[in-house]
Design a protein around this motif. Sequence first.
Motif, PDB file in Angstrom:
ATOM      1  N   GLU A  46       0.842  -1.200   0.000  1.00 47.86           N
ATOM      2  CA  GLU A  46       0.000   0.000   0.000  1.00 47.86           C
ATOM      3  C   GLU A  46       0.879   1.252   0.000  1.00 47.86           C
ATOM      4  OE1 GLU A  46      -3.627   0.553   0.708  1.00 47.86           O
ATOM      5  OE2 GLU A  46      -3.792  -1.399  -0.248  1.00 47.86           O
ATOM      6  N   HIS A  47       1.993   1.203   0.729  1.00 47.78           N
ATOM      7  CA  HIS A  47       2.888   2.349   0.861  1.00 47.78           C
ATOM      8  C   HIS A  47       4.313   1.866   0.615  1.00 47.78           C
ATOM      9  CE1 HIS A  47      -0.538   4.362   2.659  1.00 47.78           C
ATOM     10  NE2 HIS A  47      -0.670   3.318   3.458  1.00 47.78           N
ATOM     11  N   LEU A  48       4.720   1.872  -0.628  1.00 50.38           N
ATOM     12  CA  LEU A  48       6.047   1.372  -0.976  1.00 50.38           C
ATOM     13  C   LEU A  48       7.138   2.275  -0.400  1.00 50.38           C
ATOM     14  CD1 LEU A  48       5.566   0.393  -4.720  1.00 50.38           C
ATOM     15  CD2 LEU A  48       5.523  -1.082  -2.732  1.00 50.38           C
ATOM     16  N   PRO A  49       8.169   1.663   0.178  1.00 53.89           N
ATOM     17  CA  PRO A  49       9.257   2.452   0.745  1.00 53.89           C
ATOM     18  C   PRO A  49      10.277   2.907  -0.305  1.00 53.89           C
ATOM     19  CG  PRO A  49       9.622   0.155   1.210  1.00 53.89           C
ATOM     20  CD  PRO A  49       8.295   0.258   0.505  1.00 53.89           C
ATOM     21  N   VAL A  50       9.951   2.748  -1.576  1.00 54.67           N
ATOM     22  CA  VAL A  50      10.853   3.153  -2.662  1.00 54.67           C
ATOM     23  C   VAL A  50      10.106   4.095  -3.600  1.00 54.67           C
ATOM     24  CG1 VAL A  50      12.257   1.064  -2.596  1.00 54.67           C
ATOM     25  CG2 VAL A  50      10.241   1.124  -4.035  1.00 54.67           C
ATOM     26  N   ARG A  51      10.872   4.823  -4.398  1.00 51.02           N
ATOM     27  CA  ARG A  51      10.295   5.745  -5.373  1.00 51.02           C
ATOM     28  C   ARG A  51      10.731   5.332  -6.770  1.00 51.02           C
ATOM     29  NH1 ARG A  51       6.984   7.904  -2.192  1.00 51.02           N
ATOM     30  NH2 ARG A  51       7.613   9.468  -0.709  1.00 51.02           N
ATOM     31  N   GLY A  52       9.911   5.637  -7.740  1.00 52.26           N
ATOM     32  CA  GLY A  52      10.257   5.356  -9.133  1.00 52.26           C
ATOM     33  C   GLY A  52       9.599   4.084  -9.632  1.00 52.26           C
ATOM     34  N   ARG A  53       9.388   4.061 -10.937  1.00 52.71           N
ATOM     35  CA  ARG A  53       8.691   2.942 -11.565  1.00 52.71           C
ATOM     36  C   ARG A  53       9.496   1.649 -11.494  1.00 52.71           C
ATOM     37  NH1 ARG A  53       5.850   3.877 -17.114  1.00 52.71           N
ATOM     38  NH2 ARG A  53       3.969   2.884 -16.400  1.00 52.71           N
ATOM     39  N   VAL A  54      10.765   1.705 -11.820  1.00 46.39           N
ATOM     40  CA  VAL A  54      11.599   0.497 -11.853  1.00 46.39           C
ATOM     41  C   VAL A  54      11.763  -0.069 -10.444  1.00 46.39           C
ATOM     42  CG1 VAL A  54      13.883  -0.427 -12.396  1.00 46.39           C
ATOM     43  CG2 VAL A  54      12.788   1.188 -13.952  1.00 46.39           C
ATOM     44  N   ARG A  55      12.087   0.780  -9.487  1.00 47.58           N
ATOM     45  CA  ARG A  55      12.260   0.304  -8.113  1.00 47.58           C
ATOM     46  C   ARG A  55      10.952  -0.253  -7.554  1.00 47.58           C
ATOM     47  NH1 ARG A  55      16.067   4.978  -5.428  1.00 47.58           N
ATOM     48  NH2 ARG A  55      17.945   4.424  -6.568  1.00 47.58           N
ATOM     49  N   SER A  56       9.840   0.382  -7.900  1.00 51.64           N
ATOM     50  CA  SER A  56       8.540  -0.118  -7.433  1.00 51.64           C
ATOM     51  C   SER A  56       8.250  -1.497  -8.001  1.00 51.64           C
ATOM     52  CB  SER A  56       7.428   0.849  -7.832  1.00 51.64           C
ATOM     53  OG  SER A  56       7.601   2.091  -7.209  1.00 51.64           O
ATOM     54  N   LYS A  57       8.527  -1.682  -9.281  1.00 50.26           N
ATOM     55  CA  LYS A  57       8.318  -2.998  -9.905  1.00 50.26           C
ATOM     56  C   LYS A  57       9.192  -4.054  -9.235  1.00 50.26           C
ATOM     57  CE  LYS A  57       6.858  -1.991 -14.605  1.00 50.26           C
ATOM     58  NZ  LYS A  57       7.195  -2.138 -16.028  1.00 50.26           N
ATOM     59  N   ILE A  58      10.452  -3.702  -8.994  1.00 50.21           N
ATOM     60  CA  ILE A  58      11.365  -4.644  -8.344  1.00 50.21           C
ATOM     61  C   ILE A  58      10.843  -5.007  -6.962  1.00 50.21           C
ATOM     62  CG2 ILE A  58      13.673  -4.890  -7.350  1.00 50.21           C
ATOM     63  CD1 ILE A  58      14.690  -3.203  -9.750  1.00 50.21           C
ATOM     64  N   TRP A  59      10.359  -4.015  -6.212  1.00 51.33           N
ATOM     65  CA  TRP A  59       9.839  -4.253  -4.864  1.00 51.33           C
ATOM     66  C   TRP A  59       8.635  -5.191  -4.908  1.00 51.33           C
ATOM     67  CZ3 TRP A  59      11.771  -2.897  -0.194  1.00 51.33           C
ATOM     68  CH2 TRP A  59      10.941  -3.111   0.911  1.00 51.33           C
ATOM     69  N   VAL A  60       7.717  -4.944  -5.830  1.00 54.67           N
ATOM     70  CA  VAL A  60       6.510  -5.766  -5.931  1.00 54.67           C
ATOM     71  C   VAL A  60       6.871  -7.193  -6.332  1.00 54.67           C
ATOM     72  CG1 VAL A  60       4.364  -6.108  -7.225  1.00 54.67           C
ATOM     73  CG2 VAL A  60       4.957  -3.831  -6.374  1.00 54.67           C
ATOM     74  N   TYR A  61       7.711  -7.345  -7.355  1.00 60.63           N
ATOM     75  CA  TYR A  61       8.092  -8.691  -7.795  1.00 60.63           C
ATOM     76  C   TYR A  61       8.865  -9.444  -6.715  1.00 60.63           C
ATOM     77  CZ  TYR A  61       6.553  -7.487 -12.497  1.00 60.63           C
ATOM     78  OH  TYR A  61       5.797  -7.123 -13.592  1.00 60.63           O
ATOM     79  N   ALA A  62       9.743  -8.750  -6.014  1.00 58.92           N
ATOM     80  CA  ALA A  62      10.483  -9.398  -4.926  1.00 58.92           C
ATOM     81  C   ALA A  62       9.541  -9.836  -3.813  1.00 58.92           C
ATOM     82  CB  ALA A  62      11.552  -8.446  -4.378  1.00 58.92           C
ATOM     83  N   SER A  63       8.521  -9.036  -3.538  1.00 57.43           N
ATOM     84  CA  SER A  63       7.528  -9.402  -2.523  1.00 57.43           C
ATOM     85  C   SER A  63       6.765 -10.659  -2.926  1.00 57.43           C
ATOM     86  CB  SER A  63       6.545  -8.253  -2.307  1.00 57.43           C
ATOM     87  OG  SER A  63       7.205  -7.095  -1.881  1.00 57.43           O
ATOM     88  N   ILE A  64       6.398 -10.730  -4.184  1.00 59.06           N
ATOM     89  CA  ILE A  64       5.661 -11.901  -4.680  1.00 59.06           C
ATOM     90  C   ILE A  64       6.553 -13.147  -4.612  1.00 59.06           C
ATOM     91  CG2 ILE A  64       4.635 -12.936  -6.744  1.00 59.06           C
ATOM     92  CD1 ILE A  64       3.662 -10.055  -7.443  1.00 59.06           C
TER      93      ILE A  64
END
Length: 84
Positions: A46-64
């Motif tokens: 809900e509140h990603l601790p990162v900024r930017g499209r690429v970092r957000s994608k990496i965060w989401v995929y790593a979480s999954i």
Amino acid sequence: MSFSESKRKTGEIRSKIGSKRHKELSNYRAGIEGTPSVLKRVYQLEHLPVRGRVRSKIWVYASIIAQNFKRCVKCLRKMAVVPQ
């Protein structure tokens, strides 16, 4: 006696509620709803601790990936393949 088309459709849908097929679909949906819930709660989607499209994608995929890994380990422990 007269009724509108929307009331007819509503009545048709209500008649299907409680059928075997409806229960199967409801159970399936309930199982699917748990995954996004866990990802939001545990991995802060809900509140990603990162900024930017690429970092957000990496965060989401790593979480999954992390969630899938946890589920695999849990399943393997249940089958007694991996020691606790």
